[in-house]
Design a protein around this motif. Sequence first.
Motif, PDB file in Angstrom:
ATOM      1  N   LEU A   1       0.818  -1.272   0.062  1.00  0.00           N
ATOM      2  CA  LEU A   1      -0.072  -0.119   0.143  1.00  0.00           C
ATOM      3  C   LEU A   1       0.833   1.152  -0.006  1.00  0.00           C
ATOM      4  O   LEU A   1       2.043   1.279   0.258  1.00  0.00           O
ATOM      5  N   ASP A   2       0.110   2.581  -0.326  1.00  0.00           N
ATOM      6  CA  ASP A   2       1.146   3.628  -0.164  1.00  0.00           C
ATOM      7  C   ASP A   2       1.763   4.061   1.019  1.00  0.00           C
ATOM      8  O   ASP A   2       1.148   3.727   2.059  1.00  0.00           O
TER       9      ASP A   2
ATOM     10  N   PRO B   1       4.617  -0.870   3.462  1.00  0.00           N
ATOM     11  CA  PRO B   1       4.524   0.334   2.339  1.00  0.00           C
ATOM     12  C   PRO B   1       5.120  -0.153   1.190  1.00  0.00           C
ATOM     13  O   PRO B   1       6.398  -0.906   0.841  1.00  0.00           O
ATOM     14  N   VAL B   2       4.766   0.483   0.016  1.00  0.00           N
ATOM     15  CA  VAL B   2       5.247  -0.035  -1.163  1.00  0.00           C
ATOM     16  C   VAL B   2       6.740   0.383  -1.612  1.00  0.00           C
ATOM     17  O   VAL B   2       7.210  -0.370  -2.288  1.00  0.00           O
TER      18      VAL B   2
ATOM     19  N   HIS C   1      -5.793  -0.710   7.375  1.00  0.00           N
ATOM     20  CA  HIS C   1      -6.482  -1.938   7.816  1.00  0.00           C
ATOM     21  C   HIS C   1      -7.753  -2.200   7.342  1.00  0.00           C
ATOM     22  O   HIS C   1      -8.243  -3.447   7.358  1.00  0.00           O
ATOM     23  N   GLU C   2      -8.429  -1.130   7.039  1.00  0.00           N
ATOM     24  CA  GLU C   2      -9.835  -1.242   6.489  1.00  0.00           C
ATOM     25  C   GLU C   2      -9.776  -1.968   5.106  1.00  0.00           C
ATOM     26  O   GLU C   2     -10.508  -2.867   4.739  1.00  0.00           O
ATOM     27  N   ILE C   3      -8.661  -1.675   4.082  1.00  0.00           N
ATOM     28  CA  ILE C   3      -8.442  -2.444   3.016  1.00  0.00           C
ATOM     29  C   ILE C   3      -8.192  -3.834   3.394  1.00  0.00           C
ATOM     30  O   ILE C   3      -8.761  -4.665   2.339  1.00  0.00           O
ATOM     31  N   ALA C   4      -7.235  -4.323   4.232  1.00  0.00           N
ATOM     32  CA  ALA C   4      -7.307  -5.650   4.522  1.00  0.00           C
ATOM     33  C   ALA C   4      -8.315  -6.253   5.049  1.00  0.00           C
ATOM     34  O   ALA C   4      -8.453  -7.455   4.698  1.00  0.00           O
TER      35      ALA C   4
ATOM     36  N   SER D   1      -2.996   5.918   6.016  1.00  0.00           N
ATOM     37  CA  SER D   1      -3.211   5.784   7.533  1.00  0.00           C
ATOM     38  C   SER D   1      -3.303   4.317   8.129  1.00  0.00           C
ATOM     39  O   SER D   1      -3.600   3.691   7.075  1.00  0.00           O
ATOM     40  N   LEU D   2      -2.803   4.004   9.030  1.00  0.00           N
ATOM     41  CA  LEU D   2      -2.990   2.777   9.419  1.00  0.00           C
ATOM     42  C   LEU D   2      -4.463   2.315   9.588  1.00  0.00           C
ATOM     43  O   LEU D   2      -4.695   1.167   9.167  1.00  0.00           O
TER      44      LEU D   2
END
Length: 300
Positions: free
Chosen positions: A252-253, A287-288, A262-265, A257-258
């Motif tokens: 991720l970028d 982090p990408v 977390h929401e994406i995961a 924000s954490l």
Amino acid sequence: MQQADYSKLVTVAGWAAASTATLLITIKLIAWFYTGSSSILASLTDSLMDVAASVINLIAIKVALTPADDDHKFGHGKAESLAGLAQAAFISGSACLLILGGFNALIKGTPVQDPGLGIWVMVASIVITVLLVMFQTYVVKKTGSVAIKADSLHYKSDIFMNAAVLLALALAAIGFNWADGVFAIGVGGYILFGAWQIGRESVDSLMDKTLLPEEEAQIIELAYQQAKVKGLHDLRTRQSGSTKFIQLHLELDDHLSLFDAHEIADKLEAQLAQTFAPADIIIHLDPVSVVKPASRLARP
């Protein structure tokens, strides 16, 4: 599929196999007593092996369905693969007995007595076994159970074996007594090959073989469908019993924000859990900028 539905289906399938094998032993024992056929005796021996294998299956299924505990945090699903390995050994022994019995019949050249009774018994055996295999195929399709799949494979072999014995008895009825031994040897070789296939699949499971390539491709595709996902790497998969284990690193970028990460995961985890249920999923966030491009998995 819910664990309760899985448990019910595989347990019923296990009992159905054990009951069918017991019925087949009874009618084949009667047929062998009256005919003296070597191929029926070989088929009877195979059915005795089936009962032993099905009992092992029932025990393995019961163990595999036991919830995870402090000593087995990943559950007990491997019991199914152990059962498949044990069945491969039983089937191999049965096949060897078939082959030896066939050679014995060829050498002695003993004629078959009352082949008509044997023919009717083998027809009944084929019908009963076909019905069982149809039910097992349905259960495997719904659950993916390795133990039921292994059980089904050797009952499929039984259909061919019973058909071969039926043909041997028909030939013996018109004077071709050599057919009794020849068909016993041929079916024994076929079943031995089936045992090798069961054993190989069980070993693959015990050695944590990855999920199918198309399943892994689906995992990667679902990950890339998530908004703001830059890539993923270190995908690891395996299966134990009915549960699929999926681990991956999501890229991720750097400045996300954490909470957002977390929401994406969480969204990806929910989709994977729905697609591959039941599944145990672990997603690590990176982090990408710290990821080497060469390690990134390409979108299918």
